[in-house]
Design an enzyme around this catalytic site. Structure first.
Site, PDB file in Angstrom:
ATOM      1  N   HIS A 475     -15.251   8.111  14.716  1.00  0.00           N
ATOM      2  CA  HIS A 475     -13.861   7.878  14.863  1.00  0.00           C
ATOM      3  C   HIS A 475     -13.402   6.691  15.779  1.00  0.00           C
ATOM      4  CE1 HIS A 475     -12.172  11.487  12.208  1.00  0.00           C
ATOM      5  NE2 HIS A 475     -12.562  10.351  11.679  1.00  0.00           N
ATOM      6  N   ARG A 582       5.134   3.183  -1.025  1.00  0.00           N
ATOM      7  CA  ARG A 582       4.578   4.626  -1.457  1.00  0.00           C
ATOM      8  C   ARG A 582       5.370   5.410  -0.637  1.00  0.00           C
ATOM      9  NH1 ARG A 582      -0.709   1.671  -2.207  1.00  0.00           N
ATOM     10  NH2 ARG A 582      -1.317   1.869  -4.276  1.00  0.00           N
ATOM     11  N   ARG A 618       9.226   2.823  -4.066  1.00  0.00           N
ATOM     12  CA  ARG A 618       8.993   3.446  -5.231  1.00  0.00           C
ATOM     13  C   ARG A 618       9.195   4.884  -5.316  1.00  0.00           C
ATOM     14  NH1 ARG A 618       2.716   3.829  -7.211  1.00  0.00           N
ATOM     15  NH2 ARG A 618       2.568   5.287  -5.370  1.00  0.00           N
ATOM     16  N   ASN A 735      -4.134  -0.055 -10.839  1.00  0.00           N
ATOM     17  CA  ASN A 735      -5.273   1.108 -10.647  1.00  0.00           C
ATOM     18  C   ASN A 735      -5.251   1.903 -11.864  1.00  0.00           C
ATOM     19  OD1 ASN A 735      -5.192  -0.401  -8.156  1.00  0.00           O
ATOM     20  ND2 ASN A 735      -4.105   0.827  -7.102  1.00  0.00           N
ATOM     21  N   ARG A 746     -10.190   6.592 -12.347  1.00  0.00           N
ATOM     22  CA  ARG A 746     -10.100   5.560 -11.307  1.00  0.00           C
ATOM     23  C   ARG A 746     -11.065   5.858 -10.066  1.00  0.00           C
ATOM     24  NH1 ARG A 746      -4.021   5.156  -9.155  1.00  0.00           N
ATOM     25  NH2 ARG A 746      -4.577   4.637  -7.333  1.00  0.00           N
ATOM     26  N   CYS A 783       1.325  -4.874  -8.283  1.00  0.00           N
ATOM     27  CA  CYS A 783       1.067  -4.096  -6.957  1.00  0.00           C
ATOM     28  C   CYS A 783      -0.134  -3.321  -6.895  1.00  0.00           C
ATOM     29  CB  CYS A 783       2.314  -3.336  -6.580  1.00  0.00           C
ATOM     30  SG  CYS A 783       2.410  -2.115  -7.814  1.00  0.00           S
TER      31      CYS A 783
HETATM   32  C1  PEP Z   1      -1.461   1.454  -9.380  1.00  0.00           C
HETATM   33  O1  PEP Z   1      -1.661   2.604 -10.169  1.00  0.00           O
HETATM   34  O2  PEP Z   1      -1.954   0.408  -9.513  1.00  0.00           O
HETATM   35  C2  PEP Z   1      -0.364   1.696  -8.293  1.00  0.00           C
HETATM   36  C3  PEP Z   1      -0.112   0.835  -7.464  1.00  0.00           C
HETATM   37  O3  PEP Z   1      -0.115   2.996  -7.516  1.00  0.00           O
HETATM   38  P1  PEP Z   1      -1.046   3.910  -6.977  1.00  0.00           P
HETATM   39  O4  PEP Z   1      -2.122   3.146  -6.655  1.00  0.00           O
HETATM   40  O5  PEP Z   1      -0.082   4.517  -6.070  1.00  0.00           O
HETATM   41  O6  PEP Z   1      -1.014   4.975  -8.033  1.00  0.00           O
HETATM   42 MG    MG Z   2      -0.344   4.334  -9.960  1.00  0.00          MG
END
Ligand code: PEP
Ligand code: MG
Length: 857
Positions: A475, A582, A618, A735, A746, A783
């Site tokens: 760390h 977030r 968000r 994502n 993912r 994003c």
């Molecule tokens: C995504 O899904 O690309 C996104 C930006 O939201 P999160 O990664 O917080 O699910």
């Molecule tokens: Mg997402």
């Protein structure tokens, strides 16, 4: 007070747990009891109860008594490796047994030859409020004779109610076995993640591997299981919400996998390192050549070059008396010390960046670890002082980690030592100094360094760190990386010979420390440091300028934020706004929902840090694999497809209203825009918009807040032209869009190479959303992680995306890249790529284009 007797499960020689050659048992990490060296191979039940664990290898058995107490008998040490050879189970898991019933037969000769030791611990796991008394003195014992008594049984009964005799078993117990695919097994971060999840449920959950069982709420116990990639892990829970608890723990392992793969891929060229172990490993490079005289070779923990003066800091040993005064008072003192340390660490966390916060979060887990605290309380009950008890409890955990053949887990020793010293100082009425003074241009030279020591050092004067020992993924190394301080570890004892104040050159690109450099070498190194600083300053200065492509097209480069510290970093790196706040950080890991005032304060702080820049907030993206303790959501077989994002918000309108009210009250109002996650149709947008309209009327806001929809599902992308009528902008979450388009988790490690947002199918969906935005004259942003991918940038611009929101540290590089691109070239590339057959072909085409621009550094 009722007492429960535990009987000898076979004939043999009775001894203490100290005689078991395994630090986990000898350290009482699983619980307390005695050990017997057996002379017969028939194991009988030491008490009446239900068999709650009996692995296929039949080398251990766990019995739960009617009072809910678990008694574990583990035949010998390292006997799991026999894979069942020499063992024969005579009962099945779930069977009810009486004391003296035969449970396992084992062949003494076979087991003795294959095991490290036959010494068999008979333990109460865990001890939660229980005490052992009338322990049998060392000597011969016969099967059925009393080994010890358990007192405090009523206390346990109130916290863990026994299962009603006629209650269906499925209601009270649940289990799941899986193979751990995490690259580094259950190291500190996954262990902390699992412990936090376990604490969210009333059920008593445990994890078992290698024939050992750990309380799932204890990070220390989970780490001491020594689970590595490929190991089988069994998750068990009992209690009313056992199934939810097991489901959440399984989801926790998946979350850890996701974090691991996110940290290991798609990072922007100069994105900052996080406290994630795996993301750090890239910089752990061995020195390039054998060092010459006057030069020490080490392992590169943080690259860079520095010239400075060797400086040592003093570490004071904290003395503690062994014996305590009165156990009640010692316990109270320990509790007070822990409270003080907690408050102090939380204060320090609030002043640091994300990395420091993550590391302090790990220290807070250790501070509250049930196993460490239980051990300390038992020692206090046995007459020891609070300080002695805390130190001993921590040292036992340290021995257990040191016994593991896993350097990553051994690196957690420093964290435990740090927590140990915080508490010992607090007990002595002192605190670790917040500021340790340093001379100008100090190169810290030490055997080791604790994270809290590093954060207390005067950063402005510290130019490098050189340790004789230490680990590159510790760390403290991760913190140094976040603070951008060149660091070498493993330099060996030679650094002890360096005189205090001597000028040294740290080349943490080559892995060398020059202990007595000549004047020309010093000059040359200083020049290298200077030109590096100038290059960096130029990139940062350019990053402050508004971003336009080579043909003048405006492209906004925003940053994804999780809190106020990120916001300051983003501004320093030239972010033109926040493209994704977030807000989950405010909702998770707590017992109650954040109040409106609390949320307003947090959002307002971020807005202030952003200054005049826009902030896209968000709405909470919780539920599914991000459970909230205060929100009873049903366990889901497939959380990624369940109640999450806007679905959770609409299912819990009070929670949503509170968040919206807080968001609407942030000033200046015009800078705040709202973004709805996980949209699948316009009705969801209208439902949220309806609530916003109501609240705006209630608060007296005349100008409607701008509202956006996230494009994270194929449904949303395909319906984008309808959705955009209801919103002011779209933001593509690549994502999730990639995982739902390709039907690939993912976070799945084996699919990581294929879960590629540059798959032509995903690009077609991006094109659909961007096309809808262009037709409506509204902004379409990206994003998700792909926005920081160099190969993706020209494609996204070519498809019509005009805002990219990336991790703060990636902003300068992305801006630099955009300035080199012409939108027409990007459009041609994108059109070509939409018809390609695979992400590999797309990447090749993008790489070719960038290469032709001389832009493939
Ligand atoms: C995504 O899904 O690309 C996104 C930006 O939201 P999160 O990664 O917080 O699910
Ligand atoms: Mg997402």
């Amino acid at each position: 007070m009722s007492i429960l007797q535990i009987l000898a499960p076979f004939d043999g020689w009775c001894g203490t747990l100290d005689e078991v050659p395994d630090p986990v048992f000898a350290g009482r990490m699983l619980g307390d009891g005695v050990a017997i060296d057996p002379t017969t191979g028939i194991l009988v039940a030491p008490c009446a109860g239900e068999i709650v664990a009996l692995p296929a290898s039949a080398h251990a058995v766990s019995i739960r008594t009617a009072q809910g107490i678990d008694v574990l008998v583990h035949i010998g040490v390292d006997t799991v490796q026999l894979g069942g050879r020499g063992f024969d189970a005579r009962v099945r898991p779930g069977a009810s047994v009486r004391a003296g019933d035969e449970l396992i037969r084992f062949d003494l000769d076979v087991v003795a030859r294959g095991a490290k030791s036959l010494m068999t611990p008979i333990l109460v796991t865990p001890m939660d409020g229980l005490r052992l008394q009338q322990r049998r003195a060392p000597g011969l014992v016969s099967s059925g004779e009393v080994l010890f008594e358990i007192a405090g049984v009523e206390t346990r009964t109130t916290t863990t109610p026994p299962r009603a005799a006629n209650a269906p078993k499925e209601e009270a117990a649940a289990g799941h076995t899986l193979i751990v695919t995490l690259r580094h097994g259950l190291h500190a971060r996954p262990a902390a993640l699992l412990a936090q999840r376990a604490k969210a449920f009333g059920a008593q959950a445990s994890l078992s591997a290698h024939g050992r069982t750990a309380n799932a709420r204890s990070v220390v116990a989970i780490m001491a299981l020594g689970v590595r990639q490929g190991d089988e892990l069994s998750i068990q829970a009992s209690g009313a919400d056992a199934q939810q608890s097991v489901a959440s723990l399984v989801a926790g392992i998946q979350e850890a996998l996701r974090m691991e793969s996110a940290a290991g891929q798609g990072a922007a060229p100069d994105s900052s390192r996080t406290a994630s172990d795996s993301s750090k490993s890239a910089s752990t490079i061995a020195p390039r050549s054998t060092p010459a005289a006057g030069v020490l070779g080490g392992v590169i923990a943080v690259p860079g070059i520095a010239v400075g003066r060797a400086t040592r800091i003093e570490r004071r040993e904290i003395a503690v008396a062994e014996h305590g005064a009165d156990s009640g008072r010692e316990r109270a003192e320990l509790e007070q010390a822990r409270i003080n340390v907690r408050m102090r660490l939380e204060r320090v966390a609030a002043t640091g960046g994300a990395t420091r916060r993550e590391i302090i979060a790990a220290h807070l887990e250790f501070l509250d670890d049930p196993q460490v605290n239980e051990a300390a309380h038992e020692l206090i009950a046995a007459g020891k002082s609070a300080g002695f008890a805390w130190r001993t409890a921590i040292r036992r955990s340290i021995s257990a980690l040191q016994a593991l053949e896993d350097s990553r887990l051994r690196e957690r020793v420093d964290d435990l030592l740090d927590v140990e010293s915080h508490v010992l100082l607090a007990l002595a009425g002192e605190a670790r100094p917040m500021n340790i003074p340093l001379p100008e241009r100090a190169v810290l030279v030490a055997d080791d360094l604790l994270p809290s020591e590093l954060t207390a050092l005067d950063r402005a004067r510290l130019v490098a760190i050189c340790l004789s020992g230490g680990g590159a993924t510790s760390h403290v190394a991760i913190l140094a990386a976040a603070m951008d301080i060149p660091m070498l570890v493993g330099l060996g004892s030679g650094i002890r010979d360096i005189a205090d104040g001597a000028t040294v050159i740290v080349d943490a690109d080559a892995g060398t420390l020059q202990t007595a450099p000549a004047a020309p070498a010093i000059e040359q190194a200083r020049a290298a440091v200077e030109s590096r600083l100038m290059r960096r300053a130029k990139t940062l200065a350019e990053a402050q300028i508004e971003c336009r492509a080579l043909d003048g097209t405006r492209v906004e480069v925003f940053a994804n934020l999780g809190n106020v510290t990120d916001a300051a970093v983003a501004v320093a790196h030239g972010a033109e706004g926040c493209g994704l706040l977030r807000t989950e950080f405010l909702f998770i890991d707590r017992e109650t929902a954040p109040t409106e005032a609390e949320q307003l304060a947090a959002y307002q702080d971020i807005a202030v840090a952003l200054g005049p820049r826009p902030m896209i907030l968000r709405l909470m993206d919780v539920g599914g694999d991000k459970p909230l303790r205060y929100l009873p959501l049903p366990a889901e077989d497939n959380p990624a497809l369940g109640l999450r994002g806007v679905r959770t918000a609409l299912a819990h309108p009070d929670l949503m209203r509170t968040q919206l009210r807080a968001a609407l009250r942030v000033r200046p109002a015009g800078n705040v825009r709202l973004l709805i996650p996980m949209i699948t149709d316009a009705a969801e947008i209208l439902a949220v918009r309806g609530v916003i309209d109501e609240l705006e009327a209630e608060i007296g806001i005349a100008d409607r807040v701008e509202l956006g929809a996230m494009i994270e599902t194929p449904a949303a992308a395909l319906m984008a032209s309808g959705l955009i009528r209801e919103v002011d902008f779209l933001s593509i979450g690549s994502n999730d869009l990639t995982q739902y388009t390709l039907a690939m988790d993912r976070g799945h490690p084996e699919l990581a190479g294929r879960t590629d947002a540059l798959h032509p199918a995903v690009l077609k969906l991006v094109a659909a959303a961007a096309g809808a935005g262009a037709a409506a004259g509204k902004m379409v942003a990206v994003c998700g992680g792909v926005a920081a991918d160099r190969l993706a940038v020209p494609l996204l611009l070519g498809l019509g995306v005009r805002e990219l929101s990336v991790v703060p540290a990636a902003v300068p590089a992305i801006k630099r890249q955009i300035r080199s691109l012409r939108i027409n070239d990007c459009r041609e590339l994108a059109l070509r790529c939409l018809d390609l057959a695979s992400p590999g072909e797309v990447r090749a085409q993008a790489a070719e284009m960038l290469e032709s621009l001389g832009d493939m550094q």
